[in-house]
Write an enzyme that holds these catalytic residues in place. Sequence first.
Site, short mmCIF file in Angstrom:
data_model
loop_
_atom_site.label_atom_id
_atom_site.label_comp_id
_atom_site.label_asym_id
_atom_site.label_seq_id
_atom_site.Cartn_x
_atom_site.Cartn_y
_atom_site.Cartn_z
N ASP A 189 -4.20 5.15 6.42
CA ASP A 189 -4.74 6.37 7.02
C ASP A 189 -5.72 5.95 8.12
O ASP A 189 -5.29 5.59 9.22
CB ASP A 189 -5.38 7.16 5.88
N PHE A 218 -2.35 16.23 4.31
CA PHE A 218 -2.74 15.62 3.05
C PHE A 218 -1.55 15.61 2.11
O PHE A 218 -1.03 16.66 1.74
CB PHE A 218 -3.93 16.34 2.42
N ARG A 220 0.38 12.02 -9.01
CA ARG A 220 0.93 10.68 -8.72
C ARG A 220 2.34 10.53 -9.28
O ARG A 220 3.13 9.73 -8.79
CB ARG A 220 0.05 9.60 -9.36
N GLU A 245 0.84 -1.21 0.00
CA GLU A 245 0.00 0.00 0.00
C GLU A 245 0.87 1.26 0.00
O GLU A 245 2.03 1.22 0.41
CB GLU A 245 -0.89 0.01 1.26
N ASP A 246 0.30 2.34 -0.45
CA ASP A 246 1.00 3.62 -0.40
C ASP A 246 0.96 4.20 1.01
O ASP A 246 1.95 4.68 1.55
CB ASP A 246 0.43 4.61 -1.42
P1 IMP Z 1 -7.74 4.49 4.67
O1 IMP Z 1 -8.75 3.48 4.25
O2 IMP Z 1 -8.37 5.68 5.34
O3 IMP Z 1 -6.62 3.92 5.50
O4 IMP Z 1 -7.16 5.13 3.36
C1 IMP Z 1 -6.23 4.55 2.62
C2 IMP Z 1 -6.19 5.17 1.23
O5 IMP Z 1 -6.54 6.56 1.21
C3 IMP Z 1 -4.77 5.10 0.75
O6 IMP Z 1 -4.52 3.90 0.09
C4 IMP Z 1 -4.65 6.30 -0.14
O7 IMP Z 1 -4.96 5.93 -1.46
C5 IMP Z 1 -5.65 7.29 0.39
N1 IMP Z 1 -4.98 8.33 1.21
C6 IMP Z 1 -4.84 8.38 2.55
N2 IMP Z 1 -4.16 9.47 2.96
C7 IMP Z 1 -3.85 10.15 1.82
C8 IMP Z 1 -3.12 11.37 1.57
O8 IMP Z 1 -2.61 12.07 2.47
N3 IMP Z 1 -3.01 11.72 0.27
C9 IMP Z 1 -3.54 10.99 -0.77
N4 IMP Z 1 -4.21 9.85 -0.58
C10 IMP Z 1 -4.37 9.43 0.70
MG MG Z 2 -4.15 3.51 -1.79
#
Ligand code: IMP
Ligand code: MG
Length: 176
Positions: A105, A155, A168, A101-102
Amino acid sequence: MQMIKESDLKVLFEADRIQDAIEKLGSELNEIYADEELYLICVLKGSVMFMVDLSKHLKMPLKMEFIRLSSYGSGFSSTGKVNAVDISLPDLNGKNVLIIEDIIDTGHTAKFLVDFINLNFKAKSLKFCSLLDKKIKREVEIDADYYCFEVDDKFLVGYGLDYDGYYRNLPYIGYV
Ligand code: IMP
Ligand code: MG
C-alpha cells in the site's frame, strides 16, 4: 468501529481468478529459481492464504519462515508506522529470499522489511512478491518484483486481508 456485513461487499477478484493468477506466478517462480533453494518469508497475518496457495505450486527445495509486522491500525488507512511484532529469522546469509506479502500500500512495511533483511544479512538474492499492489498509494520508493494484480485505492478484504481482524477467511477479495 463500524461493522461491515459480508452481504455489503462487492467482489473484486473471484476465488478462481486468484487461484489462476497464483498458479501462473508459481510457474514463473519455478523457472526463475529452477532447483535453487528458496526461503519464503510470510508476513503474517495477511499473507497466510497467499503463501500457502503459492507454495503448493513451487517445486524447488524451500523453507517457510513466518514473521509478524503490523502497520494498519484497526481502521481503513495505513498508519505509516511499522510495528515489528515478531521478526525472528534464521541465518539468511547466502540464501535466496522471497518475501511474501498480501498487498503493498504505502510501501512502509515493504521498505522496513527489505531494509531489515539487508541490514542483518547478506542474502544471495532478496525479492519481494505481493499478491496485490496498490501503486497509487505509494509513499516510499519500493516496488514488488512479482505481483498478481494492481488495485485501485479501495479498502479490500478477504483472502487474508482483514477489516478489524475479520474476513481473512473469504476465498475471494472484495471491497466495501
Ligand atoms: P503499507 O505499509 O502501507 O504498504 O501497508 C501494508 C499492509 O497494510 C499490508 O500488508 C496489509 O496488511 C495492510 N493493508 C493495506 N491495504 C489494505 C487493504 O485494502 N485492506 C486490508 N489491509 C490492507
Ligand atoms: Mg500485510
